[in-house]
Write a protein that holds these residues in place. Structure first.
Motif, short mmCIF file in Angstrom:
data_model
loop_
_atom_site.label_atom_id
_atom_site.label_comp_id
_atom_site.label_asym_id
_atom_site.label_seq_id
_atom_site.Cartn_x
_atom_site.Cartn_y
_atom_site.Cartn_z
N CYS A 81 -1.27 0.33 -5.24
CA CYS A 81 -2.46 0.70 -4.39
C CYS A 81 -2.16 1.71 -3.62
CB CYS A 81 -3.32 -0.41 -4.02
SG CYS A 81 -2.46 -1.46 -2.81
N MET A 82 -1.06 1.73 -2.72
CA MET A 82 -0.93 2.84 -1.73
C MET A 82 -0.24 3.84 -2.57
SD MET A 82 -1.58 1.43 0.74
CE MET A 82 -2.28 0.23 1.22
N TRP A 83 0.46 3.74 -3.44
CA TRP A 83 0.74 5.16 -4.30
C TRP A 83 -0.54 5.72 -5.09
CZ3 TRP A 83 4.96 7.21 -3.25
CH2 TRP A 83 6.15 6.54 -2.97
N VAL A 84 -1.46 5.02 -5.35
CA VAL A 84 -2.87 5.62 -5.88
C VAL A 84 -3.26 6.59 -5.09
CG1 VAL A 84 -5.03 4.96 -6.61
CG2 VAL A 84 -3.18 3.81 -7.58
N SER A 85 -3.47 6.04 -3.65
CA SER A 85 -3.81 6.84 -2.57
C SER A 85 -3.09 8.04 -2.27
CB SER A 85 -4.20 6.07 -1.30
OG SER A 85 -5.16 5.18 -1.49
N ALA A 117 6.38 1.49 -13.05
CA ALA A 117 5.75 1.46 -14.50
C ALA A 117 3.92 1.23 -14.36
CB ALA A 117 5.95 0.13 -15.39
N GLU A 118 3.53 0.74 -13.32
CA GLU A 118 2.28 0.54 -13.04
C GLU A 118 1.84 1.94 -12.49
OE1 GLU A 118 0.81 -3.97 -11.72
OE2 GLU A 118 1.43 -2.50 -10.04
N VAL A 119 2.58 2.52 -11.45
CA VAL A 119 2.20 3.83 -11.22
C VAL A 119 2.24 4.74 -12.21
CG1 VAL A 119 2.68 5.68 -9.31
CG2 VAL A 119 2.77 3.25 -8.73
N LEU A 120 3.18 4.90 -12.98
CA LEU A 120 3.30 5.99 -13.92
C LEU A 120 2.13 5.98 -15.21
CD1 LEU A 120 7.12 6.55 -13.81
CD2 LEU A 120 5.41 7.90 -12.60
N ARG A 121 2.13 4.57 -15.55
CA ARG A 121 1.02 4.28 -16.42
C ARG A 121 -0.33 4.82 -16.12
NH1 ARG A 121 -0.33 -1.75 -17.66
NH2 ARG A 121 -2.07 -1.41 -16.22
N GLY A 122 -0.54 4.99 -14.82
CA GLY A 122 -1.79 5.42 -14.27
C GLY A 122 -2.18 6.96 -14.55
N PHE A 123 -1.29 7.63 -14.86
CA PHE A 123 -1.45 9.02 -15.52
C PHE A 123 -1.87 9.19 -16.83
CE2 PHE A 123 0.90 9.08 -11.30
CZ PHE A 123 0.18 10.23 -10.55
#
Length: 130
Positions: A10-14, A44-50
């Motif tokens: 959630c912090m990486w999203v911001s 994996a979660e962060v990169l999957r969001g792109f």
């Protein structure tokens, strides 16, 4: 390692979506201090969001600035135990959060997250910026 801070998804999203956010400033500061740590499930979660590969590659280049910690057999086993313990308290936590918490506990590191999943984990240190 006790100065490391595991930055949750959630912090990486911001960090990536809101360039003037408090979270972005905090993560930038932690990166400058060489204190950011990551585990595989968060990567994996962060990169999957792109949506596009080139965007994910660019984000991945930022994530590579962090210390990467592999989860070992005991971490996965502890994550399962923690998950059962939390379930007995009526809290169903995702495996990603359980692994992150277990590794942070093992390394005496903090977790930077706005996710309430981490609130009920005994002994887990939470990073509070500024």
């Amino acid at each position: 390692m006790e100065d490391w801070v595991f930055v949750d998804t959630c912090m990486w999203v911001s960090f990536f979506r809101h360039p003037s956010s408090r979270e972005k400033l905090a993560v930038d500061d932690l990166l400058a201090q060489d204190r950011v740590a990551l585990v595989g499930p968060i990567v994996a979660e962060v990169l999957r969001g792109f949506r596009r590969r080139d965007q994910a590659d660019w984000a991945g280049s930022r994530l590579r600035l962090a210390h990467y910690v592999d989860a070992d057999w005991d971490d996965w086993r502890q994550a399962a135990d923690l998950g059962r313990e939390q379930a007995q308290r009526g809290r169903d936590l995702p495996i990603t959060d359980l692994v992150l918490a277990v590794i942070a506990l093992r390394l005496d590191a903090s977790v930077y997250s706005s996710d309430p999943h981490f609130d009920g984990i005994d002994g887990l240190k939470r990073f509070q910026p500024f």
